[in-house]
Enzyme design. Sequence first.
Site, PDB file in Angstrom:
ATOM      1  N   GLU A  50       0.812  -1.115  -0.310  1.00  0.00           N
ATOM      2  CA  GLU A  50      -0.341  -0.447  -0.176  1.00  0.00           C
ATOM      3  C   GLU A  50       0.844   1.145  -0.112  1.00  0.00           C
ATOM      4  OE1 GLU A  50      -3.975   1.778   2.135  1.00  0.00           O
ATOM      5  OE2 GLU A  50      -2.075   0.626   3.543  1.00  0.00           O
ATOM      6  N   LYS A 123      -9.876   2.584  -2.198  1.00  0.00           N
ATOM      7  CA  LYS A 123     -10.182   1.613  -1.353  1.00  0.00           C
ATOM      8  C   LYS A 123     -12.125   2.507  -0.354  1.00  0.00           C
ATOM      9  CE  LYS A 123      -7.839   2.066   3.085  1.00  0.00           C
ATOM     10  NZ  LYS A 123      -6.082   1.989   4.279  1.00  0.00           N
ATOM     11  N   CYS A 160      -5.849  -2.688   2.095  1.00  0.00           N
ATOM     12  CA  CYS A 160      -5.369  -2.828   3.543  1.00  0.00           C
ATOM     13  C   CYS A 160      -7.155  -2.860   5.186  1.00  0.00           C
ATOM     14  CB  CYS A 160      -4.695  -1.231   4.417  1.00  0.00           C
ATOM     15  SG  CYS A 160      -4.246  -1.343   5.398  1.00  0.00           S
TER      16      CYS A 160
END
Length: 299
Positions: A50, A123, A160
């Site tokens: 990431e 995300k 994540c």
Amino acid sequence: MKTRTLPVALIQDRAVIDRGAGNAEANLAQIEERVAQAATDGARLVLLQEIHNGPYFCQHESVDEFDLAEPIPGPSTDRLGRLAAKHKVVIVSSLFERRAAGLYHNTAVVLEADGSIAGKYRKMHIPDDPGFYEKFYFTPGDMGFEPIDTSVGRLGVLVCWDQWYPEAARLMALAGAELLLYPTAIGYDPDDDQAEKDRQRESWIVSHRGHAVANGLPVLSCNRVGHEPSPLGAAGVDFWGHSHVLGPQGEFLAVAGDGPEILMAEVDLQRSEDVRRIWPFLRDRRIDAYDDLLKRYRD
């Protein structure tokens, strides 16, 4: 029993920490070396960690950090596209996207083996914890949970903090993803005792194994490593590594340590079909009884 094997590589690395103008250049140069080696070793799919262009800047809140963001397409996707084409690999990258003035995302971009952009994912779940002040920087994604079609398969790319949410993995699976991939930046507070560190790391691994089992899919998670000091003078973060590749029953196909590593594995995409025949979780879902999942909480 049929097989459909995909050689994969996870580039677990320590960020080059230089807050000057050459930060992205240094990290992308490092990535180029690692991807070249992974391709030489036979990888056809490469997963990066990431926000790989520099240190994890979300340890503090500073408007100056927005200068790191870039458009997509932009300089990094151009460079990574050339890298993918050179080595004929699919690359899953992770970038700080500048969509418009005051509008930024934490975005995974998939580069096809011919260098083109196959797709991107913004995300969806954004944390806000001590040392992980992402809500200051990132607007939650608005592209939904849509897999990205590539020459190596249909990729369910998440990022994540998404890894803690079974709904995200399930929605990718329901849309036909053949693998789940997580570019990640997760680590310890150095001041925590060892027992707490172990609990956090094991919880992270267990969550991924659960996604693999519940959806009958391989899971790839690529973390960063090394200590990154806090700009606030706090303890910073020790990124714990332990990137891993799991099969569709949650079995470990490959596990990295806590240092820089190119983690190689071979994923048999056919096994998902075989596993889902003996564990038909999708068949037995009671979709008629799940309305309350759309509530924040059942008061």
